[in-house]
Scaffold this motif. Sequence first.
Motif, PDB file in Angstrom:
ATOM      1  N   HIS A   1      35.794  26.730  46.150  1.00  0.00           N
ATOM      2  CA  HIS A   1      36.557  27.416  47.190  1.00  0.00           C
ATOM      3  C   HIS A   1      36.237  28.898  47.243  1.00  0.00           C
ATOM      4  O   HIS A   1      36.041  29.455  48.305  1.00  0.00           O
ATOM      5  N   HIS A   2      36.204  29.558  46.098  1.00  0.00           N
ATOM      6  CA  HIS A   2      35.883  30.982  46.103  1.00  0.00           C
ATOM      7  C   HIS A   2      35.280  31.452  44.792  1.00  0.00           C
ATOM      8  O   HIS A   2      35.350  30.759  43.775  1.00  0.00           O
ATOM      9  N   LEU A   3      34.685  32.641  44.880  1.00  0.00           N
ATOM     10  CA  LEU A   3      34.048  33.269  43.738  1.00  0.00           C
ATOM     11  C   LEU A   3      34.785  34.575  43.498  1.00  0.00           C
ATOM     12  O   LEU A   3      35.037  35.329  44.441  1.00  0.00           O
TER      13      LEU A   3
ATOM     14  N   GLU B   1      34.752  36.770  37.152  1.00  0.00           N
ATOM     15  CA  GLU B   1      36.050  36.568  36.510  1.00  0.00           C
ATOM     16  C   GLU B   1      36.397  35.079  36.507  1.00  0.00           C
ATOM     17  O   GLU B   1      36.764  34.524  35.500  1.00  0.00           O
ATOM     18  N   HIS B   2      36.293  34.466  37.690  1.00  0.00           N
ATOM     19  CA  HIS B   2      36.495  33.019  37.762  1.00  0.00           C
ATOM     20  C   HIS B   2      35.863  32.417  38.999  1.00  0.00           C
ATOM     21  O   HIS B   2      35.467  33.126  39.912  1.00  0.00           O
ATOM     22  N   ILE B   3      35.765  31.088  38.969  1.00  0.00           N
ATOM     23  CA  ILE B   3      35.330  30.329  40.132  1.00  0.00           C
ATOM     24  C   ILE B   3      36.523  29.475  40.537  1.00  0.00           C
ATOM     25  O   ILE B   3      37.096  28.775  39.692  1.00  0.00           O
TER      26      ILE B   3
ATOM     27  N   THR C   1      35.146  35.532  48.904  1.00  0.00           N
ATOM     28  CA  THR C   1      34.982  36.384  47.706  1.00  0.00           C
ATOM     29  C   THR C   1      36.281  37.058  47.348  1.00  0.00           C
ATOM     30  O   THR C   1      36.945  37.648  48.193  1.00  0.00           O
ATOM     31  N   GLU C   2      36.629  36.935  46.080  1.00  0.00           N
ATOM     32  CA  GLU C   2      37.837  37.569  45.551  1.00  0.00           C
ATOM     33  C   GLU C   2      37.392  38.665  44.593  1.00  0.00           C
ATOM     34  O   GLU C   2      36.452  38.493  43.833  1.00  0.00           O
ATOM     35  N   LEU C   3      38.062  39.793  44.682  1.00  0.00           N
ATOM     36  CA  LEU C   3      37.833  40.863  43.705  1.00  0.00           C
ATOM     37  C   LEU C   3      39.093  40.950  42.867  1.00  0.00           C
ATOM     38  O   LEU C   3      40.195  40.899  43.399  1.00  0.00           O
TER      39      LEU C   3
ATOM     40  N   LEU D   1      37.373  28.901  35.024  1.00  0.00           N
ATOM     41  CA  LEU D   1      37.448  28.016  36.182  1.00  0.00           C
ATOM     42  C   LEU D   1      38.915  27.963  36.570  1.00  0.00           C
ATOM     43  O   LEU D   1      39.785  27.829  35.711  1.00  0.00           O
ATOM     44  N   GLU D   2      39.187  28.102  37.847  1.00  0.00           N
ATOM     45  CA  GLU D   2      40.555  28.045  38.362  1.00  0.00           C
ATOM     46  C   GLU D   2      40.637  26.846  39.301  1.00  0.00           C
ATOM     47  O   GLU D   2      40.073  26.872  40.392  1.00  0.00           O
ATOM     48  N   LEU D   3      41.311  25.801  38.849  1.00  0.00           N
ATOM     49  CA  LEU D   3      41.506  24.646  39.725  1.00  0.00           C
ATOM     50  C   LEU D   3      42.734  24.907  40.581  1.00  0.00           C
ATOM     51  O   LEU D   3      43.748  25.410  40.092  1.00  0.00           O
TER      52      LEU D   3
HETATM   53 ZN    ZN Z   1      40.925  33.072  42.447  1.00  0.00          ZN
END
Ligand code: ZN
Length: 136
Positions: free
Chosen positions: A78-80, A7-9, A128-130, A54-56
Amino acid sequence: MNISHIEHIGIAVNNLEESIKYYEEILGLKCYSIEEVKEQKVKTAFFMVGQTKLELLETTDKEGPIGKFIEKKGEGIHHLAFAVKGLENVLQEVANKGVQLIDKTPRKGAEGLDIAFLHPKSTKGVLTELCENKNI
Ligand code: ZN
């Protein structure tokens, strides 16, 4: 678990404005949204890369999660975040398999997604984010 795509990094940055410049002027991406997530003490900026974002993340508080991350490790990935369906069930499923959850139940993240984090101790060092988009 049925992951459809990344979904994003999430990328921790010192300065959102300067970082947006880099992504736009050097990489040629377009920032389509800037949003503050008060609960997480961050300001976020989003870019679309194919179907992945991409999430800054810039902290609004040194004591917030991104503030602490930057202090320890500096800027960087920071997370995936993986897109899943049926987030509540997925959380139950991974918890039953012994994965340590940061969020035991889904909460609201940026862009109105339902999100939950898994602890990096249980995910080979990758925070890890879901996420589930219930609006589609
Ligand atoms: Zn996120």
